[in-house]
Structures are given as C-alpha cells and as structure tokens.
Write an enzyme that holds these catalytic residues in place. Structure first.
Site, mmCIF file in Angstrom:
data_model
loop_
_atom_site.group_PDB
_atom_site.id
_atom_site.type_symbol
_atom_site.label_atom_id
_atom_site.label_comp_id
_atom_site.label_asym_id
_atom_site.label_seq_id
_atom_site.Cartn_x
_atom_site.Cartn_y
_atom_site.Cartn_z
ATOM 1 N N HIS A 105 55.996 62.613 47.430
ATOM 2 C CA HIS A 105 57.292 62.726 46.870
ATOM 3 C C HIS A 105 57.454 63.384 45.545
ATOM 4 O O HIS A 105 58.036 64.224 45.120
ATOM 5 C CB HIS A 105 57.885 61.424 46.897
ATOM 6 C CG HIS A 105 59.136 61.255 46.073
ATOM 7 N ND1 HIS A 105 60.444 61.675 46.414
ATOM 8 C CD2 HIS A 105 59.490 60.947 44.717
ATOM 9 C CE1 HIS A 105 61.390 61.486 45.563
ATOM 10 N NE2 HIS A 105 60.867 61.068 44.453
ATOM 11 N N HIS A 156 59.503 66.890 42.879
ATOM 12 C CA HIS A 156 60.271 66.820 41.306
ATOM 13 C C HIS A 156 59.513 67.953 40.703
ATOM 14 O O HIS A 156 60.141 68.602 39.769
ATOM 15 C CB HIS A 156 59.684 65.668 40.740
ATOM 16 C CG HIS A 156 60.322 64.354 41.127
ATOM 17 N ND1 HIS A 156 61.684 64.344 40.694
ATOM 18 C CD2 HIS A 156 60.212 63.301 41.847
ATOM 19 C CE1 HIS A 156 62.306 63.240 41.156
ATOM 20 N NE2 HIS A 156 61.383 62.757 41.877
ATOM 21 N N GLU A 177 67.498 63.000 42.051
ATOM 22 C CA GLU A 177 67.166 62.463 43.171
ATOM 23 C C GLU A 177 67.747 63.018 44.625
ATOM 24 O O GLU A 177 67.235 63.285 45.664
ATOM 25 C CB GLU A 177 66.722 61.050 43.269
ATOM 26 C CG GLU A 177 65.984 60.224 42.333
ATOM 27 C CD GLU A 177 64.271 60.654 42.823
ATOM 28 O OE1 GLU A 177 64.126 61.403 43.890
ATOM 29 O OE2 GLU A 177 63.595 60.233 42.098
ATOM 30 N N SER A 199 62.254 65.857 49.747
ATOM 31 C CA SER A 199 60.988 65.246 50.342
ATOM 32 C C SER A 199 61.351 64.264 51.441
ATOM 33 O O SER A 199 60.485 63.812 52.170
ATOM 34 C CB SER A 199 60.228 64.561 49.250
ATOM 35 O OG SER A 199 60.909 63.311 48.864
HETATM 36 FE FE FE Z 1 61.622 60.762 42.598
#
Ligand code: FE
Ligand code: PHE
Length: 291
Positions: A136, A141, A182, A201
């Site tokens: 993730h 990110h 997010e 993700s």
């Molecule tokens: Fe995150």
C-alpha cells in the site's frame, strides 16, 4: 533505541511490526535481505493485479511515475527509490515498522521524508488489509511524490499537521488526508481518475469509486471536506473531486487557524447526501459493475 508500538485508536489488536529496533523518530532499517521469496512473489502478484487496472483508472501523474518503483517482480529496495525520488522532487522514502505516532508522521512529511512500512501482508490478507503495508505505502503513495505539485502538497500537509496538533484540530486534518491523499479523485478531460492511495491499492474500490452509481462525487471544497466524517472499514459513501493538484495545493495553502476556530462549533455534514447547491460529478460512463 526502542520506541513504543502504535496501533489504530481504540483497536485492541496487537501492533504489527517490530518496533524494538526503531530509532527515536520511528524510522528503522528496511532489512531487504529478510524478505522471503514468497513475499517477493506475493508483492509481484499484488503489483500486477493493480497495474493492470491502472490505465483508464489511475490519474496520468501516477501512470507517468509508477515505473520509478522498478521492476514489479520483487519488493524494491527503498534506497534505490529514494535515489531517483530525491533527484526528482527532493523527497526520500524511509522505512518504519508500521503505524507511527502522528507527530512523528507529520515531522517526517515536513522534511520531505515519506514513511513506508517494511512488512508485507500475509497471504490471508491478499485482498484486504486493515493497516498499511509495504505494498500500500509504495504502490499507493510513492508514485505521486514524483509529481512536483503533489510533492509540495505533502510537505505542506506535514507542516500543517504539526500546527494542527497544537490547535486540537487533528480530526479535521485527518478528514482532509482521508479525502485527498487516500481517497481523492481528479477530473480529467477523459473522465474521472483516481489519485488517492487507498483506492489505487485496492482491488474493488477503483471501479466503484469511478463508475458505480452509488457514491457521491462532490466537487472539492475545503470546508466541506473538513466537516465530513468518513469510514475506515468499507467503501466510501462520498469522494471529493479536484480539477488539478494545483487547485488542491492552492485551496489548502492559506492558514487554517481561523477556519479551525470557525468550524469548531459546527456540526458534521452528511456524507450520503448533497447540501443545497452542491456540485457533483457523474460516474464515468461505460459498463457499470457494482463491486
Ligand atoms: Fe495510506
Ligand atoms: N495551510 C494549512 C494550515 O495552515 C496547512 C496545510 C496545507 C494542511 C496543506 C494540509 C494540507 O494549517
């Protein structure tokens, strides 16, 4: 130097990860040599599954940079990503044992250091994991940290987080993090695209976020975001859509202190219905499969 382990708020689950070797700032060594062949293979499978759905779903800034994570067949060495990331935008990735305290998290961001969890989910968590893991954190990110505007936004977020702590305003900033970093969507002339790491993700949420008739897709409005609660254990009821990363950066650049004071006594806003006059985006056209 050992630091205290960290879990989510009221969770009684034991903390994941080994905090015994973490430094005072919660960073640690990646210990790449400790990953097993099975872990490299599982990372590769996670990567392949997500990258296949990226065209037409992920924003172009993500697609332009995801190759910087290196060949997808093994968990990358953080150092090699940091080399190219530092050349691109002055950011680095640093290893952490798992969740870290808010203050440590924001301090790292303020210094253009992005904390990446070292451990990979277990096979039983292949489709769904509650806490961020190395997949993730890296896949979701790191690519956008190669984008200069988004990179600056993340640093501003770190500084803003440190400030919000002193103002008892972290709850508001957590919502902004959630609905942008997010779960953020971006409007392009080819339709909506995803830039939020939690969606990028996730197996099912990309399609749901972009194309399902279910959730609201609200035009980004700072005050609206700060007053809108979210859920952490299911697909979102609402997403916020920016037109560009510059819009996001500019809208969040002013000092939030007066805003925090203004909204402190105001109730939260509904996450499942629009306010009067609020602008929304339709789902992307095409075959709609509700996941
Ligand atoms: Fe995150
Ligand atoms: N401008 C915000 C403040 O003064 C800081 C911030 C920037 C927070 C970007 C989040 C994102 O608090």
């Amino acid at each position: 130097m050992a630091v205290a382990p960290v879990t989510y708020g009221s969770s009684t689950r034991p903390p994941r990860g080994d905090y015994s070797e973490a430094r005072d700032d919660y960073t640690c060594e990646q210990h790449w040599e400790r990953y097993t062949p099975e872990e490299h293979t599982m990372y590769a499978r996670l990567f392949e599954r997500q990258i296949k759905r990226a065209p037409g779903q992920a924003c172009e800034e993500f697609i332009a940079a995801v190759g910087e994570l290196g060949t997808a067949d093994h968990i990358p060495r953080f150092e090699s990503i940091s080399d190219s990331l530092h050349r691109a935008t002055g950011w680095q990735v640093v290893a952490v044992p798992g969740l870290i305290p808010e203050h440590s998290f924001f301090s790292l961001l303020a210094h253009r250091r992005f904390p990446v969890t070292v451990w990979l989910r277990s096979p039983a968590e292949f489709d769904y994991i509650v806490e961020p893991d190395v997949f993730h954190d890296l896949y979701g990110h790191v690519p956008l940290l190669f984008n200069p505007v988004f990179a600056d936004y993340m640093q501003a977020f770190g500084r803003g987080g440190l400030k919000a702590q002193g103002l008892q305003a972290l709850e508001y900033l957590a919502r902004l993090y959630w609905y942008t970093v997010e779960f953020g969507l971006i409007a392009t002339n080819r339709g909506l695209r995803v830039y939020g790491a939690g969606v990028l993700s996730s197996v099912g949420e990309t399609h749901y976020a972009l194309s399902s008739p279910g959730p609201l897709r609200l035009a980004f409005d700072l005050k609206r975001v700060l007053r809108t609660p979210y859920k952490i254990d299911d697909y979102q009821l609402a997403y916020f859509v920016v037109e560009s990363f510059s819009q996001l950066f500019d809208a969040t650049a002013p000092d939030f202190s007066p805003l925090y004071a203004e909204i402190a006594d105001q109730p939260v806003l509904p996450v499942d219905s629009t306010l009067h006059g609020e602008r929304t985006y339709p789902p992307n056209a095409g075959k709609v499969v509700v996941a």
